[in-house]
Structures are given as C-alpha cells and as structure tokens.
Design a protein around this motif. Structure first.
Motif, PDB file in Angstrom:
ATOM      1  N   ARG A  45       0.846  -1.191   0.000  1.00 35.79           N
ATOM      2  CA  ARG A  45       0.000   0.000   0.000  1.00 35.79           C
ATOM      3  C   ARG A  45       0.885   1.246   0.000  1.00 35.79           C
ATOM      4  NH1 ARG A  45      -5.243  -0.630   1.010  1.00 35.79           N
ATOM      5  NH2 ARG A  45      -5.534   1.301   2.147  1.00 35.79           N
ATOM      6  N   TYR A  46       0.496   2.206  -0.803  1.00 39.02           N
ATOM      7  CA  TYR A  46       1.183   3.491  -0.875  1.00 39.02           C
ATOM      8  C   TYR A  46       0.196   4.568  -0.443  1.00 39.02           C
ATOM      9  CZ  TYR A  46       3.071   7.718  -3.085  1.00 39.02           C
ATOM     10  OH  TYR A  46       3.519   8.989  -3.339  1.00 39.02           O
ATOM     11  N   ARG A  47       0.552   5.282   0.606  1.00 36.62           N
ATOM     12  CA  ARG A  47      -0.283   6.349   1.158  1.00 36.62           C
ATOM     13  C   ARG A  47      -1.725   5.894   1.351  1.00 36.62           C
ATOM     14  NH1 ARG A  47       3.311  10.072   1.864  1.00 36.62           N
ATOM     15  NH2 ARG A  47       4.878  10.555   0.306  1.00 36.62           N
ATOM     16  N   GLY A  48      -1.875   4.666   1.852  1.00 40.17           N
ATOM     17  CA  GLY A  48      -3.186   4.134   2.218  1.00 40.17           C
ATOM     18  C   GLY A  48      -3.951   3.443   1.109  1.00 40.17           C
ATOM     19  N   ALA A  49      -3.433   3.435  -0.107  1.00 42.96           N
ATOM     20  CA  ALA A  49      -4.136   2.797  -1.230  1.00 42.96           C
ATOM     21  C   ALA A  49      -3.295   1.640  -1.768  1.00 42.96           C
ATOM     22  CB  ALA A  49      -4.397   3.811  -2.343  1.00 42.96           C
ATOM     23  N   ASP A  50      -3.975   0.581  -2.180  1.00 42.63           N
ATOM     24  CA  ASP A  50      -3.268  -0.553  -2.770  1.00 42.63           C
ATOM     25  C   ASP A  50      -2.488  -0.091  -4.000  1.00 42.63           C
ATOM     26  OD1 ASP A  50      -4.296  -2.285  -0.883  1.00 42.63           O
ATOM     27  OD2 ASP A  50      -5.903  -3.027  -2.169  1.00 42.63           O
ATOM     28  N   SER A  51      -1.305  -0.654  -4.179  1.00 39.38           N
ATOM     29  CA  SER A  51      -0.453  -0.340  -5.324  1.00 39.38           C
ATOM     30  C   SER A  51       0.174  -1.637  -5.813  1.00 39.38           C
ATOM     31  CB  SER A  51       0.639   0.665  -4.913  1.00 39.38           C
ATOM     32  OG  SER A  51       1.490   0.949  -5.999  1.00 39.38           O
ATOM     33  N   ALA A  52       0.247  -1.782  -7.125  1.00 39.42           N
ATOM     34  CA  ALA A  52       0.749  -3.015  -7.737  1.00 39.42           C
ATOM     35  C   ALA A  52       2.255  -2.925  -7.991  1.00 39.42           C
ATOM     36  CB  ALA A  52       0.000  -3.292  -9.026  1.00 39.42           C
ATOM     37  N   LEU A  53       3.016  -2.611  -6.964  1.00 36.30           N
ATOM     38  CA  LEU A  53       4.460  -2.470  -7.074  1.00 36.30           C
ATOM     39  C   LEU A  53       5.114  -3.755  -7.572  1.00 36.30           C
ATOM     40  CD1 LEU A  53       7.127  -0.896  -6.381  1.00 36.30           C
ATOM     41  CD2 LEU A  53       7.001  -2.006  -4.155  1.00 36.30           C
ATOM     42  N   GLU A  54       6.021  -3.604  -8.532  1.00 30.87           N
ATOM     43  CA  GLU A  54       6.899  -4.688  -8.980  1.00 30.87           C
ATOM     44  C   GLU A  54       8.321  -4.215  -8.748  1.00 30.87           C
ATOM     45  OE1 GLU A  54       6.010  -5.687 -13.035  1.00 30.87           O
ATOM     46  OE2 GLU A  54       3.882  -5.990 -12.598  1.00 30.87           O
ATOM     47  N   MET A  55       9.121  -5.057  -8.102  1.00 35.37           N
ATOM     48  CA  MET A  55      10.472  -4.635  -7.748  1.00 35.37           C
ATOM     49  C   MET A  55      11.432  -5.801  -7.681  1.00 35.37           C
ATOM     50  SD  MET A  55       9.967  -3.954  -3.650  1.00 35.37           S
ATOM     51  CE  MET A  55      11.586  -4.364  -3.026  1.00 35.37           C
ATOM     52  N   SER A  56      12.705  -5.454  -7.804  1.00 32.29           N
ATOM     53  CA  SER A  56      13.804  -6.376  -7.556  1.00 32.29           C
ATOM     54  C   SER A  56      14.508  -5.890  -6.301  1.00 32.29           C
ATOM     55  CB  SER A  56      14.797  -6.364  -8.718  1.00 32.29           C
ATOM     56  OG  SER A  56      14.189  -6.786  -9.909  1.00 32.29           O
ATOM     57  N   ALA A  57      15.119  -6.812  -5.560  1.00 36.01           N
ATOM     58  CA  ALA A  57      15.858  -6.434  -4.353  1.00 36.01           C
ATOM     59  C   ALA A  57      17.060  -7.350  -4.191  1.00 36.01           C
ATOM     60  CB  ALA A  57      14.967  -6.512  -3.121  1.00 36.01           C
ATOM     61  N   ALA A  58      18.101  -6.786  -3.609  1.00 38.09           N
ATOM     62  CA  ALA A  58      19.307  -7.550  -3.300  1.00 38.09           C
ATOM     63  C   ALA A  58      19.818  -7.068  -1.946  1.00 38.09           C
ATOM     64  CB  ALA A  58      20.366  -7.349  -4.368  1.00 38.09           C
ATOM     65  N   VAL A  59      20.364  -8.000  -1.157  1.00 40.89           N
ATOM     66  CA  VAL A  59      20.913  -7.654   0.151  1.00 40.89           C
ATOM     67  C   VAL A  59      22.284  -8.290   0.329  1.00 40.89           C
ATOM     68  CG1 VAL A  59      18.685  -7.277   1.287  1.00 40.89           C
ATOM     69  CG2 VAL A  59      19.712  -9.556   1.320  1.00 40.89           C
ATOM     70  N   ALA A  60      23.127  -7.564   1.055  1.00 41.22           N
ATOM     71  CA  ALA A  60      24.436  -8.051   1.478  1.00 41.22           C
ATOM     72  C   ALA A  60      24.778  -7.292   2.752  1.00 41.22           C
ATOM     73  CB  ALA A  60      25.502  -7.805   0.416  1.00 41.22           C
ATOM     74  N   ASN A  61      25.736  -7.786   3.478  1.00 40.45           N
ATOM     75  CA  ASN A  61      26.150  -7.106   4.707  1.00 40.45           C
ATOM     76  C   ASN A  61      27.558  -6.565   4.591  1.00 40.45           C
ATOM     77  OD1 ASN A  61      23.751  -8.346   5.973  1.00 40.45           O
ATOM     78  ND2 ASN A  61      24.743  -7.607   7.840  1.00 40.45           N
ATOM     79  N   ALA A 110       1.547   6.516  17.374  1.00 39.87           N
ATOM     80  CA  ALA A 110       1.166   7.285  18.565  1.00 39.87           C
ATOM     81  C   ALA A 110       2.042   8.525  18.737  1.00 39.87           C
ATOM     82  CB  ALA A 110       1.233   6.412  19.814  1.00 39.87           C
ATOM     83  N   LEU A 111       3.276   8.461  18.250  1.00 38.72           N
ATOM     84  CA  LEU A 111       4.192   9.599  18.336  1.00 38.72           C
ATOM     85  C   LEU A 111       3.987  10.605  17.196  1.00 38.72           C
ATOM     86  CD1 LEU A 111       7.445   7.732  19.435  1.00 38.72           C
ATOM     87  CD2 LEU A 111       6.114   9.389  20.787  1.00 38.72           C
ATOM     88  N   GLY A 112       3.045  10.306  16.288  1.00 39.90           N
ATOM     89  CA  GLY A 112       2.723  11.236  15.214  1.00 39.90           C
ATOM     90  C   GLY A 112       3.328  10.911  13.867  1.00 39.90           C
ATOM     91  N   TYR A 113       4.058   9.811  13.761  1.00 39.19           N
ATOM     92  CA  TYR A 113       4.585   9.397  12.462  1.00 39.19           C
ATOM     93  C   TYR A 113       3.432   8.948  11.577  1.00 39.19           C
ATOM     94  CZ  TYR A 113       9.309   9.451  14.406  1.00 39.19           C
ATOM     95  OH  TYR A 113      10.491   9.840  14.970  1.00 39.19           O
ATOM     96  N   THR A 114       3.588   9.130  10.270  1.00 40.46           N
ATOM     97  CA  THR A 114       2.595   8.637   9.326  1.00 40.46           C
ATOM     98  C   THR A 114       3.268   7.636   8.383  1.00 40.46           C
ATOM     99  OG1 THR A 114       2.994  10.467   7.801  1.00 40.46           O
ATOM    100  CG2 THR A 114       1.202  10.736   9.398  1.00 40.46           C
ATOM    101  N   VAL A 115       2.477   6.738   7.854  1.00 41.64           N
ATOM    102  CA  VAL A 115       2.983   5.688   6.983  1.00 41.64           C
ATOM    103  C   VAL A 115       2.903   6.163   5.536  1.00 41.64           C
ATOM    104  CG1 VAL A 115       2.624   3.319   6.183  1.00 41.64           C
ATOM    105  CG2 VAL A 115       2.334   3.878   8.608  1.00 41.64           C
ATOM    106  N   GLY A 116       4.049   6.134   4.853  1.00 41.45           N
ATOM    107  CA  GLY A 116       4.092   6.475   3.433  1.00 41.45           C
ATOM    108  C   GLY A 116       3.784   5.269   2.563  1.00 41.45           C
ATOM    109  N   GLN A 117       4.325   4.116   2.961  1.00 40.00           N
ATOM    110  CA  GLN A 117       4.028   2.867   2.268  1.00 40.00           C
ATOM    111  C   GLN A 117       4.255   1.728   3.233  1.00 40.00           C
ATOM    112  OE1 GLN A 117       6.753   3.009  -1.082  1.00 40.00           O
ATOM    113  NE2 GLN A 117       8.257   1.718  -0.043  1.00 40.00           N
ATOM    114  N   GLU A 118       3.548   0.629   2.981  1.00 39.49           N
ATOM    115  CA  GLU A 118       3.717  -0.546   3.827  1.00 39.49           C
ATOM    116  C   GLU A 118       3.301  -1.777   3.058  1.00 39.49           C
ATOM    117  OE1 GLU A 118       1.072  -0.639   7.286  1.00 39.49           O
ATOM    118  OE2 GLU A 118      -0.269   0.727   6.236  1.00 39.49           O
TER     119      GLU A 118
END
Length: 172
Positions: A45-61, A110-118
């Motif tokens: 979800r982006y700014r409270g609305a469903d979004s059909a995001l397609e993405m690639s991701a890679a992780v390393a430490n 509760a501290l006033g943060y808002t969600v941009g995407q989740e």
C-alpha cells in the motif's frame, strides 16, 4: 542509536540498475549478494491505497549493517518511484528491525509518524514512515521475526566469512 527505534540495521538504496549497483558494491569488497529479481509481495500500500508495485531487491552485509538495493520495475505509486522522480538515486532509507513489529508500529503512529508505504513479503511486515525531509531520510521499520530474521542472520554470517567467490546468488 535511536531512543525510539533502536539501532540502524540496514541502509536501503533505490537504484535504476540493480545489476550495476551490485557490481559496484562487489568491487568495493561487499558481498556476497542475495538477489531476488522479482519480489513476490503479499500486499503493498502506498499512502493508504493498494499499489501493484513490482520490484527487484538484493541484500548483502558490511559488518552488522545490511545494504539493500531496490529497483522498481514498473510505474506503480511508491516512495521508491517518488525518490527517483525527484531526480535522486542512492540511499533512500534507514531500517530498524524488530521482533515486536506491531508494538513498534503502534508506538510510531502514537508519536505522530505517518505511513508512506507498507506491505508484507513472505509474511514479514514492513512500513516506511513519511520522514523524508532530505533525500535518504525515510525510516523503515521491519519485522524480523520468523524466516526473515533467519535469512538476514544467514546473510550477515556469510558476509563475515566471504572470500570473494560467487559474489551474486540469484534467488527464486
């Protein structure tokens, strides 16, 4: 150390060419990389609305800090797209990990943060808080309970003993 979120666990980079970015990091001695060309999101979800995001991701430490590379593969609304559309590329967020996601999520709101995407991937929830005042200042909170935490620990452990061979592991 943030008195609200804990310690930074990850720095996330939004890039236009994930393959070139992995090669850049490998040349700096960071790896091995674990690359998922098509991330299967449970929901997004982006700014409270469903979004059909397609993405690639890679992780390393690099030590205890995980580096994440993200390349958006479509034009769906997201903070990643906003970042790129603003002419940026590179560090976009810092992530804090928790095994008590709902408690941290509720505390942030509760501290006033808002969600941009989740969203959720493999059952592991994440939220990006709408905190960007300067490029790269978005805060992500991420649930590392269960398999996600186990995977991230394995990535860190493999990086600690990495000899430079097999720099990129393609997943999925």
């Amino acid at each position: 150390m943030s008195r609200i979120f804990g310690r930074i666990a990850q720095i996330g980079y939004v890039v236009r060419d994930i393959e070139a970015s992995m090669e850049h990091w490998v040349a700096q001695g960071v790896g091995p990389w674990f690359y998922l060309e098509r991330c299967e999101l449970d929901h997004f979800r982006y700014r409270g609305a469903d979004s059909a995001l397609e993405m690639s991701a890679a992780v390393a430490n690099s030590g205890d800090i995980q580096i994440e590379l993200i390349q958006q593969r479509n034009d769906a609304p997201s903070l990643y797209k906003d970042f790129l559309d603003a002419g940026h590329e590179g560090a976009q967020h810092v992530a804090y990990w928790t095994k008590d996601y709902q408690e941290l999520y509720d505390r942030a709101l509760a501290l006033g943060y808002t969600v941009g995407q989740e969203g959720s991937i493999g059952g592991g929830r994440f939220a990006y808080l709408d905190t960007e005042k300067d490029p790269g200042t978005v805060i992500e909170i991420s649930d590392i309970g269960g398999t996600k935490g186990e995977l991230f620990k394995a990535v860190r452990d493999m990086a600690a003993d990495w000899d430079g061979s097999t720099p990129i592991h393609r997943l999925g």
